[in-house]
Design an enzyme around this catalytic site. Structure first.
Site, PDB file in Angstrom:
ATOM      1  N   SER A   1       2.235   4.314  -1.542  1.00 10.83           N
ATOM      2  CA  SER A   1       3.435   3.644  -1.072  1.00 10.83           C
ATOM      3  C   SER A   1       4.709   4.443  -1.343  1.00 10.83           C
ATOM      4  O   SER A   1       5.713   4.244  -0.666  1.00 10.83           O
ATOM      5  CB  SER A   1       3.538   2.262  -1.707  1.00 10.83           C
ATOM      6  OG  SER A   1       3.282   2.361  -3.080  1.00 10.83           O
TER       7      SER A   1
ATOM      8  N   LYS B   1       9.596   0.571  -6.179  1.00 14.54           N
ATOM      9  CA  LYS B   1      10.317   0.793  -4.917  1.00 14.54           C
ATOM     10  C   LYS B   1      11.695   1.388  -5.170  1.00 14.54           C
ATOM     11  O   LYS B   1      12.199   1.372  -6.283  1.00 14.54           O
ATOM     12  CB  LYS B   1      10.478  -0.536  -4.172  1.00 14.54           C
ATOM     13  CG  LYS B   1       9.184  -1.116  -3.639  1.00 14.54           C
ATOM     14  CD  LYS B   1       9.410  -1.854  -2.348  1.00 14.54           C
ATOM     15  CE  LYS B   1       8.079  -2.250  -1.740  1.00 14.54           C
ATOM     16  NZ  LYS B   1       7.197  -2.916  -2.721  1.00 14.54           N
TER      17      LYS B   1
END
Lengths: 214, 214
Positions: free
Chosen positions: B121, B163
DNA sequence: CAAAAACTAGAACGACTATTCCAAATGATC
DNA sequence: GATCATTTGGAATAGTCGTTCTAGTTTTTG
């Protein structure tokens, strides 16, 4: 500086202190130092310790037993031998000016060093500009290893490049493959390879320090 | 074990030894311990050191000054608190089972830990599956920082995700952006953010150990 | 060569150190 | 209440430790 301007016995003394501290978890006493270096007199040991202190290699706490501290505390780091890229080979091994601490993962300090990556030539292997790559010295490698390959040209000191190594047996040549689709691999016939090229080592780890302004 | 079954004064004694060794580079003498803990008798100190040794927390070298060693070698590494991904938030903070040695670059061991990255990711930021990310604990961060964001749902223990953090002021919401164009960002209205989300820390370094089968 | 710097040995001093012994509180367990 | 482990203080001892001193040798330097 400093270490170079120390005499042979002082260098041995310093090495013993470093090793003793690593193995015993405490500095040695003056008498332990003397015993190790075959110095009969504790005053003699004290003299050389004073010299080492004057040269800035150690510091001492007066009257305290085992009162020796190392001033150069980079004992655990591995030397950063220079910068390296794939696009434009750079000179390395000019002597370490820096060091990076990667902990005790790589204990074979004799055969391990680090390089700073320059450029985006290995970007598709997720090795970025500014990354430290930890190199384990070895003359051979396997297909697909990321290696430091040195091109030895006559008269010139070798220039190094970081690439993936592939041995193309059917064509009898070596392919040095950058991990960047914009760059072309270097193809080297086996005969020239053996004469002009040399594997310096392979990448065993990557360390990236993120800039953190807060 | 062991540390729990030690008395309060012995725990304080052990802590002092650890701190002393960290700051002074050598173990303390029995007298220095007594002075610190307000123990009048050296025999008294010796008694508790014997207890600590019996409980396996330290080892001693008889008759040697500062002859104390820590048996639990001072976890130089930082604790690996779990795994983390962006796609599927994973539970972390189940307690460290592992540790990774990243040297002395991050000395604030209280506020630093590591996570193992799972999945691709963050691949476009060149953070790969299996990488260790070193996290510095902090509740706030700047736009663009790679952070560990924890979603606190009622009744459920928080799940964490890695993130990039962006505060979109014009829309009054927070964007958690994965570094993978195949994945969508998470958009969170500021009101919900404050209630349900929490910044655990930010990435300060990345460490990748390459598999090296030779 | 001469002078300076570096090196070596031996001894001695006072302070420091780990350890041991004795004696006495305190707290918990039964 | 008696027993036991734990905790405290004081004192003494034998040895270790850093440091200093004197005195000599070797090496380097000008």
């Amino acid at each position: 500086m400093s270490l170079e301007q120390a005499s042979e016995i002082q260098r041995r003394m310093y090495d013993f202190i470093v090793n003793y501290m690593k193995s015993e978890g405490m500095p040695p006493t003056n008498r332990e130092i003397g015993r190790e270096l075959n110095i009969a007199s504790t005053g003699h040991v004290d003299y050389h310790l004073t010299m080492l202190e004057k040269k800035g290699l150690i510091s001492r706490q007066a009257k305290k037993s085992r009162g020796i501290k190392l001033t150069k505390q980079t004992q655990d780091g591995i030397p950063v031998m220079g910068k390296i890229a794939a696009g434009e080979p750079l000179d390395i091994f000019e002597g370490a000016t820096e060091s990076v601490d990667v902990g005790q993962n790589f204990t074979d300090t004799e055969n391990t060093y680090a390089l700073v990556v320059r450029g985006r030539s290995m970007i598709e292997d997720h090795i970025c500009d500014g990354d430290y790559v930890v190199i384990k010295k070895q003359a051979t490698c396997r297909d697909g290893d990321i290696v430091v390959a040195v091109h030895m040209q006559e008269g010139v000191s070798g220039s190094a490049t970081l690439k993936r190594f592939f041995q193309e047996k059917d064509h009898d040549r070596v392919r040095l493959q950058p991990a960047n689709s914009e760059l072309d691999p270097i193809m080297i016939p086996k005969t020239i390879w053996d004469r002009e090229w040399q594997i310096q080592g392979k990448v065993v780890a990557i360390f990236r320090q993120c800039i953190t302004a807060a």
